[in-house]
Scaffold this motif. Structure first.
Motif, PDB file in Angstrom:
ATOM      1  N   ALA A 142      50.287  40.691  41.723  1.00  0.00           N
ATOM      2  CA  ALA A 142      49.379  41.118  40.662  1.00  0.00           C
ATOM      3  C   ALA A 142      50.075  42.074  39.689  1.00  0.00           C
ATOM      4  O   ALA A 142      49.815  42.045  38.482  1.00  0.00           O
ATOM      5  CB  ALA A 142      48.136  41.756  41.263  1.00  0.00           C
ATOM      6  N   ASP A 143      50.976  42.919  40.206  1.00  0.00           N
ATOM      7  CA  ASP A 143      51.694  43.855  39.329  1.00  0.00           C
ATOM      8  C   ASP A 143      52.569  43.104  38.328  1.00  0.00           C
ATOM      9  O   ASP A 143      52.619  43.454  37.139  1.00  0.00           O
ATOM     10  CB  ASP A 143      52.552  44.811  40.151  1.00  0.00           C
ATOM     11  CG  ASP A 143      51.727  45.880  40.856  1.00  0.00           C
ATOM     12  OD1 ASP A 143      50.544  46.055  40.511  1.00  0.00           O
ATOM     13  OD2 ASP A 143      52.279  46.528  41.771  1.00  0.00           O
ATOM     14  N   GLU A 156      50.328  41.433  35.684  1.00  0.00           N
ATOM     15  CA  GLU A 156      49.867  42.385  34.670  1.00  0.00           C
ATOM     16  C   GLU A 156      50.995  42.744  33.701  1.00  0.00           C
ATOM     17  O   GLU A 156      50.793  42.831  32.483  1.00  0.00           O
ATOM     18  CB  GLU A 156      49.327  43.651  35.326  1.00  0.00           C
ATOM     19  CG  GLU A 156      48.800  44.650  34.310  1.00  0.00           C
ATOM     20  CD  GLU A 156      48.185  45.892  34.924  1.00  0.00           C
ATOM     21  OE1 GLU A 156      48.091  46.903  34.208  1.00  0.00           O
ATOM     22  OE2 GLU A 156      47.804  45.850  36.113  1.00  0.00           O
ATOM     23  N   LYS A 157      52.194  42.945  34.229  1.00  0.00           N
ATOM     24  CA  LYS A 157      53.339  43.282  33.383  1.00  0.00           C
ATOM     25  C   LYS A 157      53.611  42.174  32.363  1.00  0.00           C
ATOM     26  O   LYS A 157      53.856  42.436  31.180  1.00  0.00           O
ATOM     27  CB  LYS A 157      54.578  43.498  34.256  1.00  0.00           C
ATOM     28  CG  LYS A 157      55.760  44.116  33.544  1.00  0.00           C
ATOM     29  CD  LYS A 157      56.942  44.291  34.492  1.00  0.00           C
ATOM     30  CE  LYS A 157      56.640  45.282  35.591  1.00  0.00           C
ATOM     31  NZ  LYS A 157      57.818  45.519  36.466  1.00  0.00           N
ATOM     32  N   ARG A 181      50.722  41.769  29.695  1.00  0.00           N
ATOM     33  CA  ARG A 181      50.841  42.858  28.721  1.00  0.00           C
ATOM     34  C   ARG A 181      51.971  42.563  27.731  1.00  0.00           C
ATOM     35  O   ARG A 181      51.840  42.821  26.525  1.00  0.00           O
ATOM     36  CB  ARG A 181      51.114  44.185  29.432  1.00  0.00           C
ATOM     37  CG  ARG A 181      49.908  44.798  30.094  1.00  0.00           C
ATOM     38  CD  ARG A 181      50.256  46.141  30.747  1.00  0.00           C
ATOM     39  NE  ARG A 181      49.111  46.705  31.415  1.00  0.00           N
ATOM     40  CZ  ARG A 181      48.168  47.425  30.819  1.00  0.00           C
ATOM     41  NH1 ARG A 181      48.260  47.668  29.517  1.00  0.00           N
ATOM     42  NH2 ARG A 181      47.151  47.913  31.500  1.00  0.00           N
ATOM     43  N   LEU A 205      45.030  32.465  35.729  1.00  0.00           N
ATOM     44  CA  LEU A 205      44.446  33.779  35.983  1.00  0.00           C
ATOM     45  C   LEU A 205      43.087  33.701  36.664  1.00  0.00           C
ATOM     46  O   LEU A 205      42.573  34.711  37.153  1.00  0.00           O
ATOM     47  CB  LEU A 205      44.344  34.567  34.672  1.00  0.00           C
ATOM     48  CG  LEU A 205      45.702  34.967  34.078  1.00  0.00           C
ATOM     49  CD1 LEU A 205      45.568  35.414  32.646  1.00  0.00           C
ATOM     50  CD2 LEU A 205      46.347  36.069  34.930  1.00  0.00           C
ATOM     51  N   PHE A 245      44.625  38.324  40.262  1.00  0.00           N
ATOM     52  CA  PHE A 245      45.079  38.006  38.902  1.00  0.00           C
ATOM     53  C   PHE A 245      43.916  38.168  37.917  1.00  0.00           C
ATOM     54  O   PHE A 245      44.086  38.710  36.815  1.00  0.00           O
ATOM     55  CB  PHE A 245      45.609  36.581  38.823  1.00  0.00           C
ATOM     56  CG  PHE A 245      46.837  36.290  39.649  1.00  0.00           C
ATOM     57  CD1 PHE A 245      47.500  37.291  40.327  1.00  0.00           C
ATOM     58  CD2 PHE A 245      47.318  34.990  39.734  1.00  0.00           C
ATOM     59  CE1 PHE A 245      48.637  37.019  41.093  1.00  0.00           C
ATOM     60  CE2 PHE A 245      48.449  34.698  40.485  1.00  0.00           C
ATOM     61  CZ  PHE A 245      49.106  35.710  41.167  1.00  0.00           C
ATOM     62  N   GLU A 258      41.358  40.089  38.148  1.00  0.00           N
ATOM     63  CA  GLU A 258      41.064  41.513  37.954  1.00  0.00           C
ATOM     64  C   GLU A 258      42.017  42.141  36.939  1.00  0.00           C
ATOM     65  O   GLU A 258      41.598  42.952  36.095  1.00  0.00           O
ATOM     66  CB  GLU A 258      41.150  42.240  39.298  1.00  0.00           C
ATOM     67  CG  GLU A 258      40.019  41.871  40.239  1.00  0.00           C
ATOM     68  CD  GLU A 258      40.212  42.416  41.645  1.00  0.00           C
ATOM     69  OE1 GLU A 258      41.246  43.089  41.888  1.00  0.00           O
ATOM     70  OE2 GLU A 258      39.341  42.172  42.509  1.00  0.00           O
ATOM     71  N   ARG A 259      43.295  41.778  36.981  1.00  0.00           N
ATOM     72  CA  ARG A 259      44.264  42.338  36.023  1.00  0.00           C
ATOM     73  C   ARG A 259      44.008  41.797  34.610  1.00  0.00           C
ATOM     74  O   ARG A 259      44.186  42.520  33.625  1.00  0.00           O
ATOM     75  CB  ARG A 259      45.694  42.022  36.469  1.00  0.00           C
ATOM     76  CG  ARG A 259      46.070  42.590  37.829  1.00  0.00           C
ATOM     77  CD  ARG A 259      45.903  44.109  37.911  1.00  0.00           C
ATOM     78  NE  ARG A 259      46.230  44.604  39.240  1.00  0.00           N
ATOM     79  CZ  ARG A 259      47.414  45.103  39.595  1.00  0.00           C
ATOM     80  NH1 ARG A 259      48.399  45.170  38.715  1.00  0.00           N
ATOM     81  NH2 ARG A 259      47.608  45.536  40.828  1.00  0.00           N
ATOM     82  N   TYR A 260      43.616  40.547  34.520  1.00  0.00           N
ATOM     83  CA  TYR A 260      43.255  39.916  33.236  1.00  0.00           C
ATOM     84  C   TYR A 260      42.109  40.691  32.569  1.00  0.00           C
ATOM     85  O   TYR A 260      42.188  41.054  31.388  1.00  0.00           O
ATOM     86  CB  TYR A 260      42.857  38.483  33.547  1.00  0.00           C
ATOM     87  CG  TYR A 260      42.191  37.648  32.486  1.00  0.00           C
ATOM     88  CD1 TYR A 260      42.830  37.305  31.300  1.00  0.00           C
ATOM     89  CD2 TYR A 260      40.908  37.129  32.709  1.00  0.00           C
ATOM     90  CE1 TYR A 260      42.219  36.470  30.362  1.00  0.00           C
ATOM     91  CE2 TYR A 260      40.295  36.288  31.799  1.00  0.00           C
ATOM     92  CZ  TYR A 260      40.950  35.967  30.626  1.00  0.00           C
ATOM     93  OH  TYR A 260      40.335  35.137  29.714  1.00  0.00           O
ATOM     94  N   LYS A 303      41.160  43.752  33.304  1.00  0.00           N
ATOM     95  CA  LYS A 303      41.635  45.118  33.070  1.00  0.00           C
ATOM     96  C   LYS A 303      42.371  45.226  31.737  1.00  0.00           C
ATOM     97  O   LYS A 303      42.116  46.148  30.941  1.00  0.00           O
ATOM     98  CB  LYS A 303      42.552  45.538  34.217  1.00  0.00           C
ATOM     99  CG  LYS A 303      43.229  46.898  34.028  1.00  0.00           C
ATOM    100  CD  LYS A 303      44.251  47.138  35.134  1.00  0.00           C
ATOM    101  CE  LYS A 303      45.034  48.423  34.891  1.00  0.00           C
ATOM    102  NZ  LYS A 303      46.093  48.626  35.923  1.00  0.00           N
ATOM    103  N   VAL A 304      43.289  44.290  31.484  1.00  0.00           N
ATOM    104  CA  VAL A 304      44.079  44.328  30.249  1.00  0.00           C
ATOM    105  C   VAL A 304      43.179  44.098  29.032  1.00  0.00           C
ATOM    106  O   VAL A 304      43.280  44.801  28.018  1.00  0.00           O
ATOM    107  CB  VAL A 304      45.225  43.296  30.305  1.00  0.00           C
ATOM    108  CG1 VAL A 304      45.898  43.157  28.941  1.00  0.00           C
ATOM    109  CG2 VAL A 304      46.243  43.700  31.367  1.00  0.00           C
TER     110      VAL A 304
END
Length: 351
Positions: free
Chosen positions: A139-140, A143-144, A147, A170, A176, A178-180, A182-183
């Motif tokens: 997931a990190d 997100e990277k 972004r 995603l 995945f 959750e990061r989508y 979040k961004v």
């Protein structure tokens, strides 16, 4: 039987709660009750010259209202230049890309393959398949990379109208997703997500199951299938996205790429007309609300055959968007065409 005031108030409250629960996201955004509001969305500009030209024709000469760009791909800069020079109001988002699916035409992550090692194969390219990203990706790193793709759009002078997911990667893994979200919330850019009735989406996701049952002779018209995994939690996810100040779709249609006439070797014109008719039938069947219809328009050149065998379907998608019959149907039925930009502007006005 005597009915006291408390009973009447309780009944009225329950009716109000029920009516609110049935309210579509289109209604929440200010469109009339019962309205069918549609985004015709072209995926994949930036992927190739053909994809860029197909998108341009679909929006300039057709009913398409929105698109999203694959920023890791070679022709993304060209498409952004088209927007800046020729169509500055074009509704254009970031088609967040975590796969590189073709055999010979490949691309690498914008964050750099050394910086997101879980997202790349042994060549340093993004994985071919969604399942490979889910199996190997963290997931990190996801997100990277997403972004980096948003930042590239901003650096090129494009404020994305929305974010969505190439090949649905995603949506295939909860961390995945959750990061989508979040961004998107951090940048206050709408994230494409269907959190409403999802009538069309359920049909799209169940299509492989229906095909299998038909091939086995087990399919019966009207047969009820279980809800696909994505739609089981979609209501709660949609509510979360709405609470973050972002808009939500009521429904999503994804399978125009599978539409092909039964006649052998149809001409491009026949294929395009067939798809236009399929869109008409699907629009007729959709429930009121805000829905997005995904197409992959390409104005095919000789070079495209070296990328993919999907050229015939993509060209037919473009022709369907330019169909006079489809345009006339939309107008005659009072279907409202919109963009992600308008959807977000409406969301900002809702308390």
């Amino acid at each position: 039987m005597k009915i006291n005031k408390l009973t009447l108030l309780l009944a009225a409250s329950l009716l109000a709660i029920g009516a609110h629960a049935q309210e579509t996201y289109a209604e929440k955004l200010g469109w009339p009750k019962g309205a069918k509001v549609v985004i015709f969305h072209v995926d994949d500009p930036g992927m190739s010259y053909s994809s860029n030209q197909g998108t341009i024709k679909s929006v300039e000469q057709g009913v398409a209202t929105s698109c999203s760009i694959m920023f890791p791909c070679a022709w993304s800069a060209s498409f952004v230049n088209y927007i800046k020079k020729s169509n500055p109001n074009l509704d254009a988002g970031v088609h967040l890309t975590l796969t590189s699916e073709w055999r010979d035409y490949r691309w690498t992550p914008l964050a750099g393959f050394q910086n997101v090692p879980s997202l790349v194969d042994n060549e340093g390219n993004l994985w071919h398949e969604v399942a490979q990203v889910v199996k190997n990706g963290t997931a990190d790193d996801v997100e990277k990379e997403i972004r980096a793709q948003v930042e590239r759009a901003l650096r090129m002078g494009l404020k994305p109208t929305h974010l969505d997911s190439h090949m649905g990667t995603l949506f295939a893994h909860q961390p995945f997703l959750e990061r989508y979200i979040k961004v998107g919330a951090e940048y206050q850019i709408p994230v494409m997500f269907p959190g409403g009735n999802n009538k069309l989406l359920k049909e799209c996701l169940n299509l492989p199951v229906v095909k299998k049952l038909k091939a086995e002779g087990k399919w019966q018209e009207g047969m009820k299938l279980p809800d696909p995994e994505l739609t089981k939690s979609s209501t709660a996810v949609g509510q979360k996205i709405w609470q973050l100040g972002l808009p939500v779709l009521d429904d999503l249609h994804t399978v125009s790429g599978d539409w092909k006439p039964s006649t052998p070797n149809p001409s491009p014109e026949e294929w395009g007309k067939y798809k236009a008719q399929q869109f008409i039938e699907t629009l007729n069947a959709m429930q009121p609300g805000l829905a997005m219809f995904i197409v992959h328009s390409s104005d095919i050149t000789d070079a495209f055959k070296h990328i993919s065998a999907s050229g015939g379907s993509r060209y037919a998608d473009m022709l369907s968007m330019m169909s006079p019959e489809l345009k006339a149907y939309i107008q005659s039925k009072g279907i409202i065409l919109t963009t992600w930009r308008e959807v977000m502007e409406r969301r900002k006005k809702v308390k």
